[in-house]
Motif scaffolding. Structure first.
Motif, short mmCIF file in Angstrom:
data_model
loop_
_atom_site.label_atom_id
_atom_site.label_comp_id
_atom_site.label_asym_id
_atom_site.label_seq_id
_atom_site.Cartn_x
_atom_site.Cartn_y
_atom_site.Cartn_z
N TYR A 69 0.68 -1.21 0.06
CA TYR A 69 0.02 0.06 0.06
C TYR A 69 0.77 1.34 0.06
CZ TYR A 69 -3.85 -2.95 1.08
OH TYR A 69 -4.85 -3.95 1.13
N GLY A 70 2.02 1.29 0.55
CA GLY A 70 2.89 2.42 0.60
C GLY A 70 2.52 3.49 1.43
N TRP A 71 1.66 3.10 2.74
CA TRP A 71 1.27 4.03 3.64
C TRP A 71 2.39 4.65 4.32
CZ3 TRP A 71 -2.73 0.19 5.97
CH2 TRP A 71 -3.78 0.10 5.34
N GLU A 72 2.08 5.83 4.57
CA GLU A 72 2.98 6.57 5.98
C GLU A 72 2.16 6.70 7.01
OE1 GLU A 72 5.64 10.55 7.02
OE2 GLU A 72 4.80 10.29 4.87
N ILE A 73 2.45 6.51 8.29
CA ILE A 73 1.57 6.41 9.36
C ILE A 73 2.49 7.32 10.57
CG2 ILE A 73 0.69 5.05 11.39
CD1 ILE A 73 1.97 3.09 8.23
N LEU A 74 1.65 8.48 10.79
CA LEU A 74 2.33 9.34 11.77
C LEU A 74 1.14 9.23 12.97
CD1 LEU A 74 2.74 12.47 9.22
CD2 LEU A 74 4.29 10.69 9.88
N LEU A 75 1.97 9.43 14.25
CA LEU A 75 1.41 9.82 15.44
C LEU A 75 1.82 11.12 16.01
CD1 LEU A 75 2.54 6.45 17.35
CD2 LEU A 75 0.52 6.66 16.02
#
Length: 231
Positions: free
Chosen positions: A178-184
């Motif tokens: 999916y190539g997601w970036e996940i930010l908190l």
């Protein structure tokens, strides 16, 4: 796999049965009217809730379903369809979308707001626990957004277990491509509102829809028509 289910509240079948629909819809009409005339949301909701003798959960549903006619028009004017997201940058209000899908898959109450968005009555309440529908919900989003040029998830860092959820999303993204970036981040709403208009935000949060730029009603598009209780 988790066996937990973000299903219906034990009282929802009664509180939102057909018996209460006239009062709930009249309360929503009144609240929308008051919001359109500049009344504060909290005081206006208290007023209509008292008038129609609604309990706390019913008031929450009316509040989440309501918006002034002017707000609805502004929101719809900035709406981008799922079919228009190919090649676009997309930012997702993480818990907002994920909990909606989990709730819907688990048979929980879904509301259709006056602005056309779907909303739930669940929430994380300071901690998040994945359920049996978490991965299917994430995969549904992943497949729907494959053609986007960039997909970034924003989650509330202060919410307990958000770090574990980030790890789950990263592993799923790597496995499925999916190539997601996940930010908190400490305040996703503020971050999402500040994004440039070329980034399409996926959310049903009223504050984001009112103060942000372009947005997509992805929850409703993924779940389909007629899945929410229209008040």
């Amino acid at each position: 796999m988790p066996t937990r289910n973000r299903g219906p509240h034990p009282n929802d079948a009664r509180l939102f049965g057909e018996k209460y629909h006239p009062a709930l819809r009249a309360a929503t009409d009144d609240l929308c009217w008051l919001l359109g005339r500049g009344y504060g949301a909290d005081s206006a909701l208290q007023l209509v809730g008292n008038r129609y003798r609604l309990n706390k959960r019913q008031r929450m549903a009316v509040g989440r379903s309501s918006a002034s006619a002017e707000a609805v028009a502004r929101r719809k004017g900035r709406q981008v369809l799922l079919s228009e997201l190919a090649g676009r940058r997309v930012a997702i209000d993480g818990f907002n979308l994920l909990i909606l899908l989990e709730s819907a898959f688990g048979g929980g109450l879904v509301l259709q707001g006056r602005d056309g968005t779907y909303r739930d009555l669940a929430g994380v309440h300071g901690t998040y626990k994945n359920v049996q529908h978490t991965v299917p919900a994430l995969k549904l989003v992943g497949e729907a957004l494959r053609e986007a040029s960039e997909v970034v998830w924003y989650f509330d860092a202060p919410v307990s277990n958000s770090g574990r959820l980030k790890t789950m999303l990263r592993e799923l993204s790597e496995a499925e491509g999916y190539g997601w970036e996940i930010l908190l981040v400490n305040n996703p709403d503020k971050e999402l509102i500040a994004l440039p208009d070329e980034v399409v935000v996926v959310s049903s949060d009223s504050w984001i829809l009112d103060d942000g730029g372009s947005w997509c009603n992805l929850g409703r598009e993924l779940l389909g028509e007629g899945k929410g209780l229209e008040l």
